[in-house]
Scaffold this motif. Structure first.
Motif, PDB file in Angstrom:
ATOM      1  N   ASN A  43     -61.549  12.704 -11.132  1.00 55.90           N
ATOM      2  CA  ASN A  43     -62.835  12.429 -11.458  1.00 55.90           C
ATOM      3  C   ASN A  43     -62.652  12.048 -13.087  1.00 55.90           C
ATOM      4  O   ASN A  43     -61.917  12.994 -13.591  1.00 55.90           O
ATOM      5  N   ASP A  44     -63.336  11.204 -13.815  1.00 59.93           N
ATOM      6  CA  ASP A  44     -63.414  11.077 -14.926  1.00 59.93           C
ATOM      7  C   ASP A  44     -62.076  10.654 -15.507  1.00 59.93           C
ATOM      8  O   ASP A  44     -61.809  10.616 -16.783  1.00 59.93           O
ATOM      9  N   ALA A  45     -61.011  10.189 -14.828  1.00 58.38           N
ATOM     10  CA  ALA A  45     -59.707   9.689 -15.178  1.00 58.38           C
ATOM     11  C   ALA A  45     -59.759   8.274 -16.082  1.00 58.38           C
ATOM     12  O   ALA A  45     -60.929   7.539 -15.822  1.00 58.38           O
ATOM     13  N   LYS A  46     -58.946   8.086 -16.903  1.00 57.58           N
ATOM     14  CA  LYS A  46     -59.004   6.674 -17.429  1.00 57.58           C
ATOM     15  C   LYS A  46     -57.752   6.085 -17.052  1.00 57.58           C
ATOM     16  O   LYS A  46     -56.562   6.599 -16.929  1.00 57.58           O
ATOM     17  N   ILE A  47     -58.001   4.754 -16.599  1.00 57.14           N
ATOM     18  CA  ILE A  47     -56.773   4.147 -16.041  1.00 57.14           C
ATOM     19  C   ILE A  47     -56.683   2.754 -16.878  1.00 57.14           C
ATOM     20  O   ILE A  47     -57.529   2.200 -17.379  1.00 57.14           O
ATOM     21  N   THR A  48     -55.658   2.112 -16.577  1.00 55.21           N
ATOM     22  CA  THR A  48     -55.449   0.827 -17.052  1.00 55.21           C
ATOM     23  C   THR A  48     -54.770   0.069 -15.693  1.00 55.21           C
ATOM     24  O   THR A  48     -53.868   0.572 -15.181  1.00 55.21           O
ATOM     25  N   ILE A  49     -55.299  -1.216 -15.634  1.00 50.84           N
ATOM     26  CA  ILE A  49     -54.825  -2.054 -14.545  1.00 50.84           C
ATOM     27  C   ILE A  49     -54.103  -3.314 -15.052  1.00 50.84           C
ATOM     28  O   ILE A  49     -54.651  -3.901 -16.173  1.00 50.84           O
ATOM     29  N   LYS A  50     -52.886  -3.507 -14.781  1.00 52.76           N
ATOM     30  CA  LYS A  50     -51.988  -4.531 -15.274  1.00 52.76           C
ATOM     31  C   LYS A  50     -51.419  -5.052 -13.917  1.00 52.76           C
ATOM     32  O   LYS A  50     -50.666  -4.252 -13.294  1.00 52.76           O
ATOM     33  N   LYS A 110     -60.541 -10.365 -11.353  1.00 53.94           N
ATOM     34  CA  LYS A 110     -61.439  -9.222 -10.975  1.00 53.94           C
ATOM     35  C   LYS A 110     -60.905  -8.642  -9.661  1.00 53.94           C
ATOM     36  O   LYS A 110     -60.486  -9.348  -8.867  1.00 53.94           O
ATOM     37  N   TYR A 111     -60.791  -7.343  -9.543  1.00 51.15           N
ATOM     38  CA  TYR A 111     -60.254  -6.818  -8.501  1.00 51.15           C
ATOM     39  C   TYR A 111     -61.230  -5.734  -7.654  1.00 51.15           C
ATOM     40  O   TYR A 111     -61.986  -5.409  -8.268  1.00 51.15           O
ATOM     41  N   THR A 112     -61.185  -6.016  -6.401  1.00 52.02           N
ATOM     42  CA  THR A 112     -62.036  -5.177  -5.435  1.00 52.02           C
ATOM     43  C   THR A 112     -60.771  -4.327  -4.702  1.00 52.02           C
ATOM     44  O   THR A 112     -60.050  -4.841  -3.746  1.00 52.02           O
ATOM     45  N   MET A 113     -60.904  -3.095  -4.691  1.00 53.45           N
ATOM     46  CA  MET A 113     -60.011  -2.270  -4.002  1.00 53.45           C
ATOM     47  C   MET A 113     -60.384  -1.404  -3.263  1.00 53.45           C
ATOM     48  O   MET A 113     -61.707  -0.751  -3.400  1.00 53.45           O
ATOM     49  N   GLU A 114     -59.775  -0.811  -2.273  1.00 60.90           N
ATOM     50  CA  GLU A 114     -60.284   0.232  -1.260  1.00 60.90           C
ATOM     51  C   GLU A 114     -59.915   1.493  -1.872  1.00 60.90           C
ATOM     52  O   GLU A 114     -58.877   1.703  -2.584  1.00 60.90           O
ATOM     53  N   VAL A 115     -61.001   2.460  -1.518  1.00 59.60           N
ATOM     54  CA  VAL A 115     -60.866   3.759  -2.034  1.00 59.60           C
ATOM     55  C   VAL A 115     -61.191   4.741  -0.821  1.00 59.60           C
ATOM     56  O   VAL A 115     -61.910   4.488  -0.036  1.00 59.60           O
ATOM     57  N   LYS A 116     -60.296   5.892  -0.762  1.00 65.42           N
ATOM     58  CA  LYS A 116     -60.203   6.829   0.356  1.00 65.42           C
ATOM     59  C   LYS A 116     -60.777   7.980  -0.400  1.00 65.42           C
ATOM     60  O   LYS A 116     -60.125   8.593  -1.471  1.00 65.42           O
ATOM     61  N   SER A 117     -61.727   8.598   0.283  1.00 66.28           N
ATOM     62  CA  SER A 117     -62.013  10.102  -0.119  1.00 66.28           C
ATOM     63  C   SER A 117     -62.787  10.853   1.002  1.00 66.28           C
ATOM     64  O   SER A 117     -63.523  10.059   1.693  1.00 66.28           O
ATOM     65  N   ASN A 118     -62.502  11.996   1.047  1.00 65.07           N
ATOM     66  CA  ASN A 118     -63.077  12.877   1.970  1.00 65.07           C
ATOM     67  C   ASN A 118     -63.218  12.247   3.593  1.00 65.07           C
ATOM     68  O   ASN A 118     -64.075  12.076   4.342  1.00 65.07           O
ATOM     69  N   GLY A 119     -62.013  11.366   3.813  1.00 64.66           N
ATOM     70  CA  GLY A 119     -61.899  10.658   5.054  1.00 64.66           C
ATOM     71  C   GLY A 119     -62.799   9.567   5.234  1.00 64.66           C
ATOM     72  O   GLY A 119     -62.697   8.866   6.412  1.00 64.66           O
ATOM     73  N   SER A 120     -63.294   9.077   4.266  1.00 65.58           N
ATOM     74  CA  SER A 120     -63.946   7.822   4.225  1.00 65.58           C
ATOM     75  C   SER A 120     -63.370   6.525   3.404  1.00 65.58           C
ATOM     76  O   SER A 120     -62.845   7.122   2.273  1.00 65.58           O
ATOM     77  N   THR A 121     -63.758   5.404   3.865  1.00 63.44           N
ATOM     78  CA  THR A 121     -63.238   4.629   2.652  1.00 63.44           C
ATOM     79  C   THR A 121     -64.603   3.803   2.286  1.00 63.44           C
ATOM     80  O   THR A 121     -65.493   3.672   2.860  1.00 63.44           O
ATOM     81  N   GLN A 122     -64.328   2.998   0.989  1.00 66.93           N
ATOM     82  CA  GLN A 122     -65.362   2.273   0.273  1.00 66.93           C
ATOM     83  C   GLN A 122     -64.633   1.310  -0.435  1.00 66.93           C
ATOM     84  O   GLN A 122     -63.436   1.397  -0.565  1.00 66.93           O
ATOM     85  N   LYS A 123     -65.255   0.282  -1.026  1.00 67.81           N
ATOM     86  CA  LYS A 123     -64.690  -0.661  -2.135  1.00 67.81           C
ATOM     87  C   LYS A 123     -65.133  -0.296  -3.476  1.00 67.81           C
ATOM     88  O   LYS A 123     -66.295   0.341  -3.627  1.00 67.81           O
TER      89      LYS A 123
END
Length: 93
Positions: free
Chosen positions: A79-86, A33-46
């Motif tokens: 937004n609405d992208a499909k991704i694969t995590i490997k 399980k991954y918890t990743m940092e996300v940046k958007s509009n100058g702020s960060t979230q997980k």
């Protein structure tokens, strides 16, 4: 009447928050399980991606694109992208 106004206000806020949700559809091939940092509009979230499964993750933002920090570096995702995590890396489908 006051109670009705309160309920309408709360409903409006909930709808506004749902409308501003950024969704990523993912398939995590890793058994981790991954918890990743996300940046958007100058702020960060997980954001969390469950192990060995497909799903969707929501991020509260009004942006049309975010950056996600992976073990392979920062990745821009729309937004609405499909991704694969490997192996902890994101590949956009």
């Amino acid at each position: 009447m006051k109670l009705k106004s309160l309920f309408l206000s709360v409903a409006f806020l909930l709808v506004a928050n749902i409308a501003s949700a950024f969704t990523i559809k993912y398939y995590n091939k890793d058994s981790k399980k991954y918890t990743m940092e996300v940046k958007s509009n100058g702020s960060t979230q997980k954001v969390e991606f469950n192990s060995s499964t497909s799903g969707s993750a929501s991020i509260q933002t009004s942006a049309s694109e975010v950056e996600i920090k992976t073990s392979c570096g920062w990745v821009k995702v729309k937004n609405d992208a499909k991704i694969t995590i490997k192996d902890g890396c994101i590949k956009i489908e």
